[in-house]
Each structure stands twice: as structure tokens, then as C-alpha cells.
Design a protein around this motif. Sequence first.
Motif, PDB file in Angstrom:
ATOM      1  N   ALA A 151       0.860  -1.178   0.000  1.00 57.86           N
ATOM      2  CA  ALA A 151       0.000   0.000   0.000  1.00 57.86           C
ATOM      3  C   ALA A 151       0.896   1.226   0.000  1.00 57.86           C
ATOM      4  O   ALA A 151       1.841   1.307   0.787  1.00 57.86           O
ATOM      5  CB  ALA A 151      -0.899   0.002   1.228  1.00 57.86           C
ATOM      6  N   VAL A 152       0.612   2.169  -0.876  1.00 60.15           N
ATOM      7  CA  VAL A 152       1.370   3.414  -0.918  1.00 60.15           C
ATOM      8  C   VAL A 152       0.485   4.525  -0.381  1.00 60.15           C
ATOM      9  O   VAL A 152      -0.596   4.789  -0.916  1.00 60.15           O
ATOM     10  CB  VAL A 152       1.843   3.748  -2.345  1.00 60.15           C
ATOM     11  N   LEU A 153       0.930   5.148   0.697  1.00 64.58           N
ATOM     12  CA  LEU A 153       0.262   6.331   1.232  1.00 64.58           C
ATOM     13  C   LEU A 153       1.118   7.526   0.848  1.00 64.58           C
ATOM     14  O   LEU A 153       2.219   7.709   1.373  1.00 64.58           O
ATOM     15  CB  LEU A 153       0.102   6.226   2.744  1.00 64.58           C
ATOM     16  N   HIS A 154       0.601   8.311  -0.080  1.00 65.41           N
ATOM     17  CA  HIS A 154       1.389   9.345  -0.745  1.00 65.41           C
ATOM     18  C   HIS A 154       0.859  10.718  -0.350  1.00 65.41           C
ATOM     19  O   HIS A 154      -0.245  11.099  -0.750  1.00 65.41           O
ATOM     20  CB  HIS A 154       1.280   9.124  -2.260  1.00 65.41           C
ATOM     21  N   PHE A 155       1.625  11.447   0.444  1.00 64.80           N
ATOM     22  CA  PHE A 155       1.278  12.818   0.838  1.00 64.80           C
ATOM     23  C   PHE A 155       1.931  13.775  -0.147  1.00 64.80           C
ATOM     24  O   PHE A 155       3.156  13.808  -0.266  1.00 64.80           O
ATOM     25  CB  PHE A 155       1.778  13.106   2.249  1.00 64.80           C
ATOM     26  N   ASP A 156       1.124  14.590  -0.836  1.00 70.36           N
ATOM     27  CA  ASP A 156       1.672  15.418  -1.910  1.00 70.36           C
ATOM     28  C   ASP A 156       0.607  16.412  -2.356  1.00 70.36           C
ATOM     29  O   ASP A 156      -0.589  16.162  -2.214  1.00 70.36           O
ATOM     30  CB  ASP A 156       2.064  14.522  -3.095  1.00 70.36           C
ATOM     31  N   ILE A 244       5.153   4.753   3.029  1.00 67.86           N
ATOM     32  CA  ILE A 244       4.708   6.145   3.125  1.00 67.86           C
ATOM     33  C   ILE A 244       5.681   7.034   2.375  1.00 67.86           C
ATOM     34  O   ILE A 244       6.886   7.034   2.664  1.00 67.86           O
ATOM     35  CB  ILE A 244       4.594   6.589   4.595  1.00 67.86           C
ATOM     36  N   SER A 245       5.165   7.785   1.409  1.00 66.39           N
ATOM     37  CA  SER A 245       5.990   8.678   0.601  1.00 66.39           C
ATOM     38  C   SER A 245       5.471  10.101   0.773  1.00 66.39           C
ATOM     39  O   SER A 245       4.307  10.383   0.476  1.00 66.39           O
ATOM     40  CB  SER A 245       5.933   8.260  -0.873  1.00 66.39           C
ATOM     41  N   ILE A 246       6.338  10.986   1.246  1.00 64.37           N
ATOM     42  CA  ILE A 246       5.908  12.336   1.601  1.00 64.37           C
ATOM     43  C   ILE A 246       6.691  13.370   0.815  1.00 64.37           C
ATOM     44  O   ILE A 246       7.897  13.554   1.016  1.00 64.37           O
ATOM     45  CB  ILE A 246       6.077  12.592   3.114  1.00 64.37           C
ATOM     46  N   ASP A 247       6.013  14.025  -0.101  1.00 61.15           N
ATOM     47  CA  ASP A 247       6.559  15.208  -0.760  1.00 61.15           C
ATOM     48  C   ASP A 247       6.290  16.385   0.154  1.00 61.15           C
ATOM     49  O   ASP A 247       5.140  16.646   0.529  1.00 61.15           O
ATOM     50  CB  ASP A 247       5.869  15.401  -2.115  1.00 61.15           C
ATOM     51  N   ILE A 248       7.330  17.117   0.515  1.00 64.89           N
ATOM     52  CA  ILE A 248       7.154  18.197   1.481  1.00 64.89           C
ATOM     53  C   ILE A 248       6.219  19.280   0.968  1.00 64.89           C
ATOM     54  O   ILE A 248       5.686  20.068   1.757  1.00 64.89           O
ATOM     55  CB  ILE A 248       8.527  18.780   1.901  1.00 64.89           C
ATOM     56  N   ASP A 249       5.943  19.290  -0.361  1.00 69.92           N
ATOM     57  CA  ASP A 249       5.014  20.297  -0.862  1.00 69.92           C
ATOM     58  C   ASP A 249       3.566  19.968  -0.546  1.00 69.92           C
ATOM     59  O   ASP A 249       2.653  20.731  -0.907  1.00 69.92           O
ATOM     60  CB  ASP A 249       5.212  20.584  -2.354  1.00 69.92           C
ATOM     61  N   VAL A 250       3.317  18.848   0.143  1.00 71.71           N
ATOM     62  CA  VAL A 250       1.974  18.626   0.684  1.00 71.71           C
ATOM     63  C   VAL A 250       1.629  19.721   1.688  1.00 71.71           C
ATOM     64  O   VAL A 250       0.456  20.054   1.899  1.00 71.71           O
ATOM     65  CB  VAL A 250       1.859  17.232   1.331  1.00 71.71           C
ATOM     66  N   LEU A 251       2.662  20.296   2.299  1.00 74.84           N
ATOM     67  CA  LEU A 251       2.457  21.414   3.223  1.00 74.84           C
ATOM     68  C   LEU A 251       2.254  22.711   2.438  1.00 74.84           C
ATOM     69  O   LEU A 251       2.795  22.890   1.338  1.00 74.84           O
ATOM     70  CB  LEU A 251       3.665  21.567   4.150  1.00 74.84           C
ATOM     71  N   ASP A 252       1.489  23.601   3.021  1.00 77.45           N
ATOM     72  CA  ASP A 252       1.317  24.919   2.423  1.00 77.45           C
ATOM     73  C   ASP A 252       2.673  25.623   2.343  1.00 77.45           C
ATOM     74  O   ASP A 252       3.531  25.426   3.212  1.00 77.45           O
ATOM     75  CB  ASP A 252       0.353  25.738   3.282  1.00 77.45           C
ATOM     76  N   PRO A 253       2.898  26.449   1.311  1.00 77.57           N
ATOM     77  CA  PRO A 253       4.174  27.173   1.219  1.00 77.57           C
ATOM     78  C   PRO A 253       4.492  28.021   2.444  1.00 77.57           C
ATOM     79  O   PRO A 253       5.670  28.336   2.680  1.00 77.57           O
ATOM     80  CB  PRO A 253       3.997  28.035  -0.027  1.00 77.57           C
ATOM     81  N   ALA A 254       3.491  28.383   3.230  1.00 80.42           N
ATOM     82  CA  ALA A 254       3.771  29.103   4.469  1.00 80.42           C
ATOM     83  C   ALA A 254       4.567  28.242   5.446  1.00 80.42           C
ATOM     84  O   ALA A 254       5.326  28.760   6.270  1.00 80.42           O
ATOM     85  CB  ALA A 254       2.468  29.551   5.125  1.00 80.42           C
ATOM     86  N   HIS A 255       4.398  26.923   5.347  1.00 81.59           N
ATOM     87  CA  HIS A 255       5.079  25.992   6.248  1.00 81.59           C
ATOM     88  C   HIS A 255       6.296  25.348   5.591  1.00 81.59           C
ATOM     89  O   HIS A 255       7.187  24.869   6.298  1.00 81.59           O
ATOM     90  CB  HIS A 255       4.107  24.906   6.698  1.00 81.59           C
ATOM     91  N   GLY A 266      -2.234  24.341   1.126  1.00 83.53           N
ATOM     92  CA  GLY A 266      -1.832  23.026   1.600  1.00 83.53           C
ATOM     93  C   GLY A 266      -2.087  22.776   3.069  1.00 83.53           C
ATOM     94  O   GLY A 266      -2.644  23.610   3.793  1.00 83.53           O
ATOM     95  N   LEU A 267      -1.665  21.594   3.513  1.00 77.46           N
ATOM     96  CA  LEU A 267      -1.787  21.226   4.920  1.00 77.46           C
ATOM     97  C   LEU A 267      -0.854  22.079   5.774  1.00 77.46           C
ATOM     98  O   LEU A 267       0.151  22.602   5.293  1.00 77.46           O
ATOM     99  CB  LEU A 267      -1.419  19.758   5.121  1.00 77.46           C
ATOM    100  N   THR A 268      -1.187  22.196   7.038  1.00 71.70           N
ATOM    101  CA  THR A 268      -0.243  22.767   7.995  1.00 71.70           C
ATOM    102  C   THR A 268       0.681  21.652   8.474  1.00 71.70           C
ATOM    103  O   THR A 268       0.366  20.459   8.372  1.00 71.70           O
ATOM    104  CB  THR A 268      -0.958  23.374   9.202  1.00 71.70           C
ATOM    105  N   SER A 269       1.831  22.029   9.017  1.00 67.81           N
ATOM    106  CA  SER A 269       2.717  21.008   9.571  1.00 67.81           C
ATOM    107  C   SER A 269       2.036  20.278  10.724  1.00 67.81           C
ATOM    108  O   SER A 269       2.219  19.066  10.896  1.00 67.81           O
ATOM    109  CB  SER A 269       4.039  21.639  10.020  1.00 67.81           C
ATOM    110  N   ARG A 270       1.244  20.977  11.499  1.00 65.40           N
ATOM    111  CA  ARG A 270       0.535  20.336  12.614  1.00 65.40           C
ATOM    112  C   ARG A 270      -0.422  19.258  12.111  1.00 65.40           C
ATOM    113  O   ARG A 270      -0.507  18.164  12.688  1.00 65.40           O
ATOM    114  CB  ARG A 270      -0.233  21.397  13.411  1.00 65.40           C
ATOM    115  N   GLU A 271      -1.132  19.535  11.016  1.00 63.86           N
ATOM    116  CA  GLU A 271      -2.063  18.547  10.467  1.00 63.86           C
ATOM    117  C   GLU A 271      -1.326  17.306   9.964  1.00 63.86           C
ATOM    118  O   GLU A 271      -1.747  16.173  10.220  1.00 63.86           O
ATOM    119  CB  GLU A 271      -2.876  19.169   9.335  1.00 63.86           C
ATOM    120  N   LEU A 272      -0.212  17.517   9.263  1.00 57.79           N
ATOM    121  CA  LEU A 272       0.537  16.379   8.745  1.00 57.79           C
ATOM    122  C   LEU A 272       1.108  15.527   9.871  1.00 57.79           C
ATOM    123  O   LEU A 272       1.011  14.292   9.846  1.00 57.79           O
ATOM    124  CB  LEU A 272       1.661  16.870   7.832  1.00 57.79           C
ATOM    125  N   LEU A 273       1.695  16.158  10.874  1.00 58.32           N
ATOM    126  CA  LEU A 273       2.271  15.400  11.984  1.00 58.32           C
ATOM    127  C   LEU A 273       1.199  14.609  12.718  1.00 58.32           C
ATOM    128  O   LEU A 273       1.415  13.446  13.105  1.00 58.32           O
ATOM    129  CB  LEU A 273       2.992  16.336  12.949  1.00 58.32           C
TER     130      LEU A 273
END
Length: 320
Positions: A151-156, A244-255, A266-273
Motif C-alpha cells: 500500500a502506498v500512502l502518498h502525501f503530496d 509512506i511517501s511524503i513530498d514536502i510540498d503537501v504542506l502549504d508554502p507558508a510551512h 496546503g496542509l499545515t505542519s501540525r495537520e501532517l504530523l
Amino acid sequence: MQPFNKDATAEPHGPVDASVVPRFAGIATFARLPRLDEVERADIAIVGIPFDSGVSYRPGARFGPAHVREASRLLRPYNPAQDVFPFAAQQVADAGDIAANPFDIAAAVGEIEAGARQLSEHADRLVAIGGDHTIALPLLRVAHAQHGPVAVLHFDAHLDTWDTYFGAPVTHGTPFRRASEEGLIDLTASMHVGIRGPLYSKDDLEDDARLGFAIVTSEFVEEHGVAPAVERIRARVGDAPLYISIDIDVLDPAHAPGTGTPEAGGLTSRELLRMLRALADLRIVGADVVEVAPAYDHAQLTAIAASHVIYELLSAMAPK
């Protein structure tokens, strides 16, 4: 997964003690952990893959591993959010970098796959720091060789299931199409999280579904919250072996401003964590965090976020 130590009473070799050597001193391994050659074997190896020749817009992720390691100096041994000592519960070591040909994508992918296979002889699981998202393809080939379809869980922000770019079949926008076509992924258990922004056409979404992915969009998280998103993830993944594959651009550019293809909303860092913490009881067999491009970062915002993402992944992978 049991720790490798033959002596059940032996303790893993952990980070350098910050009360003895200041955090800003010494070699910047990830979280100041020991190098892989300093331990007999590792439960998890952290490995950098400084390759970014597959990017379609802003380059620079080849410098990501060093940037993330530098920002990880401030990580501490105990994670209260998950109530775990991730470096004491398992042996985690920094394996350095896998070098790859910067002028030939096909050759580089082969070198990354070979390097990851060799590293897997000395560590039970790998967590890679990219580098661009091209690296996910060879890493998934290695995961498949060990576990079968995963299973690939891809955050992006992006699907990364496009076909070709300027005729090139392997780029940072195509790894999951190639992985699906090669039979590397579980077509019933894979999912994207955080998708947002413009697409080329509606066909992109139809192709993506055919290739085996469900989607939790950034808009879904905004409207419904983290908990319903986690419910969808867990229902989709089930008990399948999980990569789990995480592209850091899943986060909003503010984060996370330091990335190659930023998208607003995008997501906040708090939401992703928080999402990653909710996966601690799943069968995580490997992970990558990619697309950190230091040239566009500010005050290490992106690298700090990425280092904490890896910390939560290591905590989630620790035996409970």
C-alpha cells in the motif's frame, strides 16, 4: 519487527548527548544518530538520496539530505505525542547517501535501487531523504522485493501519476504510474493525501483512479478535519504492508517554502504530523521524505518541518 540485538538486554546506540556536545557542534548525521558503520545492524537506516535530475520546475532538492540533517540537530530522544523513545526502542542509524548519476535518470534509478538493496542487507527498514520524487520508484521496487505489492500512502500536492514529461517516462511526476504498471503497489489499498491545485484535465483523475489510488484532497481536510481524513486513510490501507511517501510540498508554502513546485492551500505542519501519529499501529515497511530544496527555504522552515516528519515516522515505526 523485533530488534536485531542478540542480547535482549542490550540497548540501541542513540544520539550524541547534547549535554556533553552542544547541538551545533559535531557531524550532522540525522538527529545526531550513529552512523550505520558504527553499529552491528540497524532496525531502521536513514539514507540520503541527493538526486534531483527528474524535476520539472525548480531544481535544488539534491541538497535536501544535508539541509534536513542540519535542521534535525534539535530533535530530542523522547516523543511525548506518541509516548515513545524512538531511538531507544529500536536501533536507528544514518547510512549516509546513495550516490546517483546526475546526468542519466535511468542510470541513477538503477544505482538507487542497487544501493537500497545493498543497504537492506544491513537494516530491516529504510527511511530515505530526497532528492526529488523520482527516487520513490527504485525504493518501491526494493520494498516490493521484500514484501510483495505494498500500500502506498502518498502525501503530496500533486498526483505524480502522469505518463511522460517531454517524452521521459521516469521523472518526479511519474513514479507512481510506473510503480502501478510494474505491479509494485496494492491497487486496493493506496491513497494520495493533500492533493490540490490545477491539473491538465479531468483525465488526470480518471487515470489516477485506474492506476489504483483513492484521494483525500487538501480541501477535504479543510472542510472535515484531520480525524475524518485519518479514518479514510486507515479504511483504505487496512493491514497491508505500508510504504509512506511524503513530498514536502503537501504542506502549504507558508510551512514549507523550500520546495520545487509549491501550491497554495496546503496542509499545515501540525495537520501532517497529527496524521502520521495516527498511523503508528499500521505495518509501515519503509518511507521517504522528498523535494526539500534549500535554495528556496527561509530560516530552515522547510527543513525543520521535514526533520520532524521523519521523527514522527521513526516514532510510528518503533515497536510498541
